[in-house]
Design a protein around this motif. Structure first.
Motif, mmCIF file in Angstrom:
data_model
loop_
_atom_site.group_PDB
_atom_site.id
_atom_site.type_symbol
_atom_site.label_atom_id
_atom_site.label_comp_id
_atom_site.label_asym_id
_atom_site.label_seq_id
_atom_site.Cartn_x
_atom_site.Cartn_y
_atom_site.Cartn_z
ATOM 1 N N SER A 177 62.013 75.833 71.835
ATOM 2 C CA SER A 177 62.079 74.370 71.855
ATOM 3 C C SER A 177 61.937 73.798 70.444
ATOM 4 O O SER A 177 61.062 74.208 69.678
ATOM 5 N N GLN A 178 62.775 72.823 70.129
ATOM 6 C CA GLN A 178 62.770 72.170 68.820
ATOM 7 C C GLN A 178 61.917 70.903 68.817
ATOM 8 O O GLN A 178 61.703 70.298 67.759
ATOM 9 N N THR A 179 61.394 70.509 69.972
ATOM 10 C CA THR A 179 60.750 69.198 70.104
ATOM 11 C C THR A 179 59.572 69.020 69.158
ATOM 12 O O THR A 179 59.510 68.045 68.396
ATOM 13 N N LEU A 180 58.612 69.949 69.194
ATOM 14 C CA LEU A 180 57.435 69.808 68.333
ATOM 15 C C LEU A 180 57.820 69.857 66.862
ATOM 16 O O LEU A 180 57.258 69.128 66.037
ATOM 17 N N TRP A 181 58.768 70.715 66.525
ATOM 18 C CA TRP A 181 59.224 70.818 65.132
ATOM 19 C C TRP A 181 59.769 69.473 64.654
ATOM 20 O O TRP A 181 59.464 69.024 63.541
ATOM 21 N N ASP A 182 60.568 68.821 65.493
ATOM 22 C CA ASP A 182 61.123 67.515 65.127
ATOM 23 C C ASP A 182 60.018 66.480 64.964
ATOM 24 O O ASP A 182 60.089 65.610 64.085
ATOM 25 N N HIS A 183 58.980 66.559 65.814
ATOM 26 C CA HIS A 183 57.856 65.632 65.676
ATOM 27 C C HIS A 183 57.165 65.824 64.330
ATOM 28 O O HIS A 183 56.812 64.844 63.655
ATOM 29 N N VAL A 184 56.959 67.073 63.941
ATOM 30 C CA VAL A 184 56.290 67.355 62.666
ATOM 31 C C VAL A 184 57.121 66.836 61.499
ATOM 32 O O VAL A 184 56.608 66.162 60.594
ATOM 33 N N GLU A 185 58.401 67.137 61.506
ATOM 34 C CA GLU A 185 59.259 66.707 60.401
ATOM 35 C C GLU A 185 59.362 65.184 60.344
ATOM 36 O O GLU A 185 59.366 64.589 59.257
ATOM 37 N N GLY A 186 59.447 64.554 61.506
ATOM 38 C CA GLY A 186 59.510 63.094 61.532
ATOM 39 C C GLY A 186 58.236 62.464 60.999
ATOM 40 O O GLY A 186 58.277 61.498 60.229
ATOM 41 N N ALA A 187 57.089 63.017 61.391
ATOM 42 C CA ALA A 187 55.814 62.497 60.904
ATOM 43 C C ALA A 187 55.694 62.677 59.398
ATOM 44 O O ALA A 187 55.222 61.786 58.680
ATOM 45 N N ALA A 188 56.127 63.827 58.899
ATOM 46 C CA ALA A 188 56.037 64.098 57.460
ATOM 47 C C ALA A 188 56.872 63.106 56.655
ATOM 48 O O ALA A 188 56.472 62.679 55.562
ATOM 49 N N LYS A 189 58.024 62.725 57.191
ATOM 50 C CA LYS A 189 58.869 61.749 56.491
ATOM 51 C C LYS A 189 58.171 60.403 56.380
ATOM 52 O O LYS A 189 58.261 59.721 55.356
ATOM 53 N N VAL A 190 57.484 60.006 57.446
ATOM 54 C CA VAL A 190 56.786 58.721 57.427
ATOM 55 C C VAL A 190 55.612 58.751 56.451
ATOM 56 O O VAL A 190 55.390 57.812 55.685
ATOM 57 N N ILE A 191 54.857 59.847 56.461
ATOM 58 C CA ILE A 191 53.680 59.952 55.591
ATOM 59 C C ILE A 191 54.100 60.056 54.128
ATOM 60 O O ILE A 191 53.568 59.381 53.252
ATOM 61 N N GLY A 192 55.066 60.915 53.856
ATOM 62 C CA GLY A 192 55.568 61.093 52.495
ATOM 63 C C GLY A 192 54.664 61.968 51.635
ATOM 64 O O GLY A 192 53.452 62.041 51.845
ATOM 65 N N GLY A 193 55.266 62.657 50.678
ATOM 66 C CA GLY A 193 54.514 63.430 49.702
ATOM 67 C C GLY A 193 53.910 64.718 50.208
ATOM 68 O O GLY A 193 53.014 65.274 49.561
ATOM 69 N N LEU A 194 54.380 65.234 51.335
ATOM 70 C CA LEU A 194 53.785 66.447 51.894
ATOM 71 C C LEU A 194 54.550 67.709 51.530
ATOM 72 O O LEU A 194 54.059 68.809 51.762
ATOM 73 N N THR A 195 55.739 67.565 50.981
ATOM 74 C CA THR A 195 56.542 68.748 50.661
ATOM 75 C C THR A 195 56.537 69.008 49.165
ATOM 76 O O THR A 195 56.138 68.163 48.376
#
Length: 229
Positions: free
Chosen positions: A211-229
């Motif tokens: 399932s890709q669902t949780l992965w998409d949630h993590v990536e989406g949250a990281a985009k909103v927070i910013g500066g995590l990568t």
């Protein structure tokens, strides 16, 4: 299970951003949640990097957070509301982060059902997009009034995104502990990056039956927070 648009995360409402509507009324339209999500899917894709052109795919959608008047414990580990969850009020907030553009925030508590308030937002997005047809907008001016303060992720959206990472990174912690982790993610960049890596490991499709669902949630949250990568 109802399919929400790609890139969308569901979270509790931290605080209502305006004065609450005191005389809520039944909606002047009737529609199923499935139909509403179909409209919302199209309108979010229109705000994505490729607009309505091309094939569907998660990269065609902006990051979005739909906030409902639910408690943290009303959400399952996959981010979806539990079947018996009942919102404390019908208001909803849709935060959208178009790539390279200011965040948009759409709160609505006009109607007596949260599904109808979400429908109102979806139809409003459709109406705003259609203004482009008449040549009176060239650079998305119709969205200006909906921009979040200071053109940065709103406190609601960023707090919700931090809570997403905390829940996925530390799924066995209680609500208080997850809230503390969310605060640390928001205030300590190093903890944010560490938690992001842990959340990605927990959310990897290989660990979740493909399932890709949780992965998409993590990536989406990281985009909103910013500066995590």
């Amino acid at each position: 299970m109802t399919d929400y648009p790609p890139g969308m995360t569901l979270r509790p409402i931290a605080a209502w951003p305006t004065a609450s509507t005191t005389d809520r009324r039944p909606a002047p339209f009737e529609s199923s949640l499935t139909s509403t999500l179909e409209v919302l899917d199209r309108e979010l894709r229109a705000l994505g990097p490729h607009g309505l052109r091309g094939a569907h795919g998660s990269n065609w959608y902006p990051t979005s957070i739909l906030q409902l008047a639910l408690r943290e414990q009303d959400f399952r580990n996959d981010g979806m509301p539990r079947a018996n969850a009942v919102p404390s009020h019908p208001g909803v907030i849709l935060n959208i982060q178009p790539k390279g553009k200011p965040e948009l925030s759409f709160p609505c508590d006009t109607f007596t059902r949260w599904q109808d308030n979400l429908r109102g937002i979806a139809l409003g997005l459709e109406a705003l997009r259609k203004l482009d047809r008449y040549g009176i907008t060239q650079t998305g001016q119709q969205y200006t009034g909906w921009r979040a303060i200071e053109a940065t992720p709103s406190m609601n959206a960023r707090a919700a995104a931090c809570a997403v990472l905390a829940r996925i990174a530390w799924p066995n912690e209680n609500d208080a502990a997850q809230a503390e982790w969310a605060h640390k993610i928001a205030t300590d960049p190093e903890i944010g990056r560490t938690t992001y890596r842990k959340a990605k490991a927990n959310a990897h499709p290989d660990r979740n039956g493909g399932s890709q669902t949780l992965w998409d949630h993590v990536e989406g949250a990281a985009k909103v927070i910013g500066g995590l990568t």
